[in-house]
Design a protein around this motif. Sequence first.
Motif, mmCIF file in Angstrom:
data_model
loop_
_atom_site.group_PDB
_atom_site.id
_atom_site.type_symbol
_atom_site.label_atom_id
_atom_site.label_comp_id
_atom_site.label_asym_id
_atom_site.label_seq_id
_atom_site.Cartn_x
_atom_site.Cartn_y
_atom_site.Cartn_z
ATOM 1 N N GLN A 787 0.797 -1.238 0.000
ATOM 2 C CA GLN A 787 0.000 0.000 0.000
ATOM 3 C C GLN A 787 0.831 1.289 0.000
ATOM 4 O OE1 GLN A 787 -3.547 0.235 -0.280
ATOM 5 N NE2 GLN A 787 -3.144 -1.862 -0.884
ATOM 6 N N THR A 788 2.147 1.168 -0.160
ATOM 7 C CA THR A 788 2.935 2.409 -0.217
ATOM 8 C C THR A 788 2.943 2.947 -1.642
ATOM 9 O OG1 THR A 788 4.955 1.130 -0.573
ATOM 10 C CG2 THR A 788 4.459 1.796 1.698
ATOM 11 N N PHE A 789 3.056 4.264 -1.752
ATOM 12 C CA PHE A 789 3.140 4.856 -3.079
ATOM 13 C C PHE A 789 4.494 4.528 -3.702
ATOM 14 C CE2 PHE A 789 -0.039 7.965 -1.307
ATOM 15 C CZ PHE A 789 -1.064 7.618 -2.178
ATOM 16 N N PHE A 790 4.451 4.330 -5.041
ATOM 17 C CA PHE A 790 5.714 4.047 -5.728
ATOM 18 C C PHE A 790 6.625 5.254 -5.636
ATOM 19 C CE2 PHE A 790 2.682 1.372 -8.332
ATOM 20 C CZ PHE A 790 3.075 0.171 -7.752
ATOM 21 N N VAL A 791 7.940 4.944 -5.621
ATOM 22 C CA VAL A 791 8.908 6.029 -5.592
ATOM 23 C C VAL A 791 9.984 5.740 -6.644
ATOM 24 C CG1 VAL A 791 10.250 4.935 -3.731
ATOM 25 C CG2 VAL A 791 10.426 7.389 -4.094
ATOM 26 N N LEU A 792 10.439 6.792 -7.306
ATOM 27 C CA LEU A 792 11.489 6.624 -8.316
ATOM 28 C C LEU A 792 12.837 6.687 -7.605
ATOM 29 C CD1 LEU A 792 12.692 6.575 -11.197
ATOM 30 C CD2 LEU A 792 12.411 9.061 -11.253
ATOM 31 N N LEU A 793 13.602 5.588 -7.723
ATOM 32 C CA LEU A 793 14.935 5.576 -7.100
ATOM 33 C C LEU A 793 15.973 5.802 -8.184
ATOM 34 C CD1 LEU A 793 14.578 2.546 -4.630
ATOM 35 C CD2 LEU A 793 14.224 4.982 -4.176
ATOM 36 N N LYS A 794 16.934 6.645 -7.871
ATOM 37 C CA LYS A 794 17.972 6.968 -8.848
ATOM 38 C C LYS A 794 19.333 6.569 -8.313
ATOM 39 C CE LYS A 794 15.535 10.972 -10.741
ATOM 40 N NZ LYS A 794 15.547 12.423 -10.913
ATOM 41 N N GLU A 795 20.232 6.357 -9.234
ATOM 42 C CA GLU A 795 21.613 6.081 -8.844
ATOM 43 C C GLU A 795 22.495 6.905 -9.771
ATOM 44 O OE1 GLU A 795 22.660 1.976 -7.212
ATOM 45 O OE2 GLU A 795 23.719 2.062 -9.139
ATOM 46 N N ALA A 796 23.324 7.704 -9.184
ATOM 47 C CA ALA A 796 24.188 8.619 -9.939
ATOM 48 C C ALA A 796 23.369 9.433 -10.945
ATOM 49 C CB ALA A 796 25.292 7.840 -10.660
ATOM 50 N N GLY A 797 22.215 9.857 -10.514
ATOM 51 C CA GLY A 797 21.371 10.703 -11.351
ATOM 52 C C GLY A 797 20.562 9.940 -12.384
ATOM 53 N N LYS A 798 20.779 8.624 -12.490
ATOM 54 C CA LYS A 798 20.044 7.843 -13.492
ATOM 55 C C LYS A 798 18.936 7.045 -12.817
ATOM 56 C CE LYS A 798 23.479 7.177 -17.090
ATOM 57 N NZ LYS A 798 24.293 6.207 -17.844
ATOM 58 N N ALA A 799 17.756 6.964 -13.501
ATOM 59 C CA ALA A 799 16.625 6.212 -12.955
ATOM 60 C C ALA A 799 17.022 4.744 -12.799
ATOM 61 C CB ALA A 799 15.430 6.349 -13.875
ATOM 62 N N LYS A 800 16.835 4.207 -11.602
ATOM 63 C CA LYS A 800 17.254 2.824 -11.353
ATOM 64 C C LYS A 800 16.063 1.892 -11.230
ATOM 65 C CE LYS A 800 19.532 0.040 -7.854
ATOM 66 N NZ LYS A 800 19.709 0.006 -6.408
ATOM 67 N N SER A 801 15.066 2.337 -10.419
ATOM 68 C CA SER A 801 13.887 1.485 -10.255
ATOM 69 C C SER A 801 12.674 2.296 -9.829
ATOM 70 C CB SER A 801 14.149 0.389 -9.213
ATOM 71 O OG SER A 801 14.399 0.972 -7.962
ATOM 72 N N LEU A 802 11.509 1.704 -10.080
ATOM 73 C CA LEU A 802 10.250 2.253 -9.580
ATOM 74 C C LEU A 802 9.866 1.321 -8.428
ATOM 75 C CD1 LEU A 802 7.891 4.269 -10.023
ATOM 76 C CD2 LEU A 802 6.831 2.526 -11.464
ATOM 77 N N ALA A 803 10.003 1.831 -7.195
ATOM 78 C CA ALA A 803 9.979 0.910 -6.058
ATOM 79 C C ALA A 803 8.783 1.110 -5.143
ATOM 80 C CB ALA A 803 11.262 1.081 -5.260
ATOM 81 N N CYS A 804 8.456 0.009 -4.424
ATOM 82 C CA CYS A 804 7.524 0.103 -3.301
ATOM 83 C C CYS A 804 8.268 -0.435 -2.081
ATOM 84 C CB CYS A 804 6.266 -0.725 -3.572
ATOM 85 S SG CYS A 804 6.605 -2.494 -3.685
ATOM 86 N N ASP A 805 7.676 -0.250 -0.907
ATOM 87 C CA ASP A 805 8.384 -0.643 0.323
ATOM 88 C C ASP A 805 8.638 -2.149 0.412
ATOM 89 O OD1 ASP A 805 8.614 1.899 1.113
ATOM 90 O OD2 ASP A 805 7.363 1.741 2.933
ATOM 91 N N CYS A 806 7.632 -2.957 -0.019
ATOM 92 C CA CYS A 806 7.776 -4.408 0.138
ATOM 93 C C CYS A 806 8.580 -5.043 -1.011
ATOM 94 C CB CYS A 806 6.404 -5.080 0.256
ATOM 95 S SG CYS A 806 5.457 -5.061 -1.270
ATOM 96 N N GLY A 807 8.697 -4.338 -2.109
ATOM 97 C CA GLY A 807 9.482 -4.845 -3.240
ATOM 98 C C GLY A 807 8.709 -5.729 -4.191
ATOM 99 N N GLN A 808 7.488 -6.150 -3.810
ATOM 100 C CA GLN A 808 6.745 -7.087 -4.663
ATOM 101 C C GLN A 808 6.344 -6.468 -5.997
ATOM 102 O OE1 GLN A 808 3.922 -9.892 -3.058
ATOM 103 N NE2 GLN A 808 4.296 -9.130 -0.980
ATOM 104 N N GLN A 809 6.155 -5.153 -6.027
ATOM 105 C CA GLN A 809 5.774 -4.531 -7.303
ATOM 106 C C GLN A 809 6.857 -3.568 -7.798
ATOM 107 O OE1 GLN A 809 1.682 -3.011 -6.998
ATOM 108 N NE2 GLN A 809 1.059 -4.923 -7.977
ATOM 109 N N THR A 810 8.054 -3.722 -7.261
ATOM 110 C CA THR A 810 9.163 -2.874 -7.713
ATOM 111 C C THR A 810 9.554 -3.262 -9.144
ATOM 112 O OG1 THR A 810 9.964 -2.533 -5.481
ATOM 113 C CG2 THR A 810 11.575 -2.272 -7.246
ATOM 114 N N LEU A 811 9.787 -2.243 -9.980
ATOM 115 C CA LEU A 811 10.155 -2.497 -11.374
ATOM 116 C C LEU A 811 11.546 -1.959 -11.657
ATOM 117 C CD1 LEU A 811 6.800 -1.444 -13.097
ATOM 118 C CD2 LEU A 811 7.600 -3.776 -12.657
ATOM 119 N N ASN A 812 12.313 -2.735 -12.379
ATOM 120 C CA ASN A 812 13.649 -2.296 -12.766
ATOM 121 C C ASN A 812 13.528 -1.330 -13.950
ATOM 122 O OD1 ASN A 812 16.401 -2.204 -13.397
ATOM 123 N ND2 ASN A 812 16.136 -3.896 -14.876
ATOM 124 N N LEU A 813 14.299 -0.268 -13.936
ATOM 125 C CA LEU A 813 14.229 0.713 -15.018
ATOM 126 C C LEU A 813 15.512 0.714 -15.864
ATOM 127 C CD1 LEU A 813 12.669 3.722 -13.028
ATOM 128 C CD2 LEU A 813 11.470 2.101 -14.489
#
Lengths: 817, 62
Positions: A787-813
């Motif tokens: 139930q957490t909102f997705f968050v865009l995670l970046k690494e060195a300024g580049k989009a890395k993943s679209l994540a949720c807290d539990c990881g079950q719906q996290t998407l690799n970018l």
Amino acid sequence: MIKILAIHIQDFRGIKKLTLDLKGKNFAICGRNGTGKSGIVDAIEFGLTGNISRLSGEGTDKLSVREHGPHVDMRNDPEKASVKLVVEIASLPKTVTIVRSPKEPNKPTVTPSTAAILGVLKQIEDHPEIVLTRREIIRYVLAPEGKRATEVQAVLRLESLGQNRQMLKSIANAYAREAAQAKTSTVTATTSLKQAMGIATLTPTTVLLAVNKRRKVLGLAPIAELASTTSLKEGVGIVASTTTSSIAKDAAAKDVAALSALLERLSVHTKDAQMVRALTVCQALANDTAMLSMLTREEFYRTGSAFIDQELCPFCDEEWSITALRAHIATKMTALQKAKLSRARAEKAIEPVILLLEELLETLQRVGGYARATKPAIATTHLALLKKSLTSAKQSLTIFLPLDRTVGVLEAPPELNPAARKELVQIAALIDGLPEPSKEQEARDFLLIVQERLGNYRRAKRAQERLEERATLAAKVSQTYASVVDTELNKLYKVVEADFAQLYGELNAPDEAGFAAELVPSIGKLGFGVNFYGRGMFPPGAYHSEGHQDAMGLCLYLALMSHVLKGGFQLAVLDDVLMSVDAGHRRAICTMLKKRFPNTQFILTTHDPVWLNHMRTEELVTAKASVRFRGWDVNVGPTSFDDADVWTEIEKELIADRVSVAAELLRNHLEYVAGELCHRLSARTEHRLDERFELGMLLPPAYEQLLSLYGKANRAANSWNQRNVVAAITERQRELVESYKATSIDQWQMNAAIHYNGWATLQKEDFGPLVAAFKALIERFRCAHCQTFFVLLKEAGKAKSLACDCGQQTLNLAAKE
Amino acid sequence: MIVKPTTENDLATNVTNSFVEALTERGVDPIIVARLAKALASGGKPTKPILEDALFSEPTIP
């Protein structure tokens, strides 16, 4: 002292309904101006004390807790408004619920309600200094010295010292005034005695000389010594009177002459030096409009303070604690010290004129007696009127205010008009026409009259001595108390100033290493000096910036409170107190609060989200122990962001057919969520300095960004040949697009007339599906599992993943390279 | 005469104790000092009439 576990606010100030779960921990409330933060501060203060500081004090004459405490829509139903606090009293230890309504602010329902619990709550009620606003900071740091002393002593719970000091001073002043009046009466009696005896100096020798001369004429033994009980007329009764007149010719003639001389002195034409001086001083005061107003106020407060004998303002019947009301008046009177001194100067100048009037009245009384003693009596109607005018003039000068009346008396004092003069001439002629007394008769009259006047003199002298003795004692006691209070406070201020300097020095190290401060008490005042970069001690407002002054106020408050409450300093509400402090110092403040006050629960409000973030990153508050208000509406109050509660609330309003309320709730909630989504997904939005974003400016960018990120995730999954992931992403894309279309939000851009401002006019049946559509859309932005909102995670300024807290719906970018 | 210290407000108690001591040193009648101490110790918030009475009350006879 206590810590707050939870607050529930119902229809109070700008809040319709709000519950905060504080759990006794530090808690932060953030929101731009007008979003309801201070409503929570008001609710805490009200819940604990029954008072709201913002509705009392200067400029709040027409405001009251009863009338303006309830939400504006409940102003006629104050019983429906309430604040419920669940608090923990660690010293007992007990968990206690306090429920208070503005209808009866002084009658809270406390559960459980033991004597020990009520005792702790009463302490807080009497000393509500746990709430610090920027207004208080101004009070401590920039207040005039006289006012600061009162404010600081209130924090130190020492108002009683100031009140005792004021009462003792007031008693001393009252007796000094009475002694002065008694002295005037003695002077009048002395003059009268000297006049009757025909002597210039009143000493036992001169008296006995004059008396024994007459006694010798009557063949009476001389008086050897004048004691307090000596009778000058002893033996006169055995000497027969040789006249049928009851008027002693010689004494009567002296009285008439004295009356004329006194009236002459009083006349404006004479320009008597004492009369002229009194008039000049009083006229100068009367021409100073500001001073005149201060004099009137000073008199008003002085008179009013004598009527404070119950928990009510004696003027408007508003409920007050006696202590607070006395302190309030004392502060006002301290500010009028200049007027008090000017009045004392003027009264001193008037004193001889009052004495002159008193002598005149006494002499006139005797002269009138001669007129009545003759047969037939001489009419003294006009002299009686003169006596009335002289009495009234003396009264005006004695009470001093209104000043125009006093000046009027001095400009045109009562005069002997022709009719009264005629009566006086008649009396003089009568006395003149009396047969010359024999030497024996003259001696007899002399002894009888001087004995009577000696009696008056002795009585006046005794009264004066008694009152002077009391005045001396009262002054000694008052001065001793003041000196003891100053000494003790001085010791206390030394401790507080050292603590203050240490706290402030820590905040500003290394810039202000060696920072020093001084609190200097003097006669009810408190000077406050701070060191400015080694250049000397100055008032805080002299060179330090506003930010530094804010920090000083906080440090002084913390130093005072920790000294007063020691281990009991467990709760402090800091209401937007550090608005001018820069980021670096805010971090230092977070560290200081955590390190130096680990057992104190701080409830902090701020309008600045950056400051909120500082509090979180410095771990002064946790993410869960904070609330951020996005907006405020008169119908719903502040809108925060507890997602589940909001949808339930909207549903309830729809069931109750209150579409307009439901529409406001939906709009405010969507604006908040859309803002959060833009932040979490790094969506590009229009930049606004005023932070006033509307839904149409936030939700479309959030939607576009999520769609774009799904596209990126899809390409990445393809590059890794993850067919099942591609299928899942495609499904999520489809659901997102459909949900978005269902809200018709894209049409708003083309036709603004149908956007949410029109929602309030919709029927329940039309609005219900719209709510469902937006709820479904918001669900597309969160993980179905955690139930957490997705968050865009970046690494060195580049989009890395679209994540949720539990990881079950996290998407690799990141695509395969 | 020392007023019993209370934990409620040590400073106010210190003030009363020092006050009593200073009045005695300055030769104020011990009966008056005792009455003032009693007035100030009773919760620390006497009224003006109470203080005035403590200063000036005189014995009466039936």
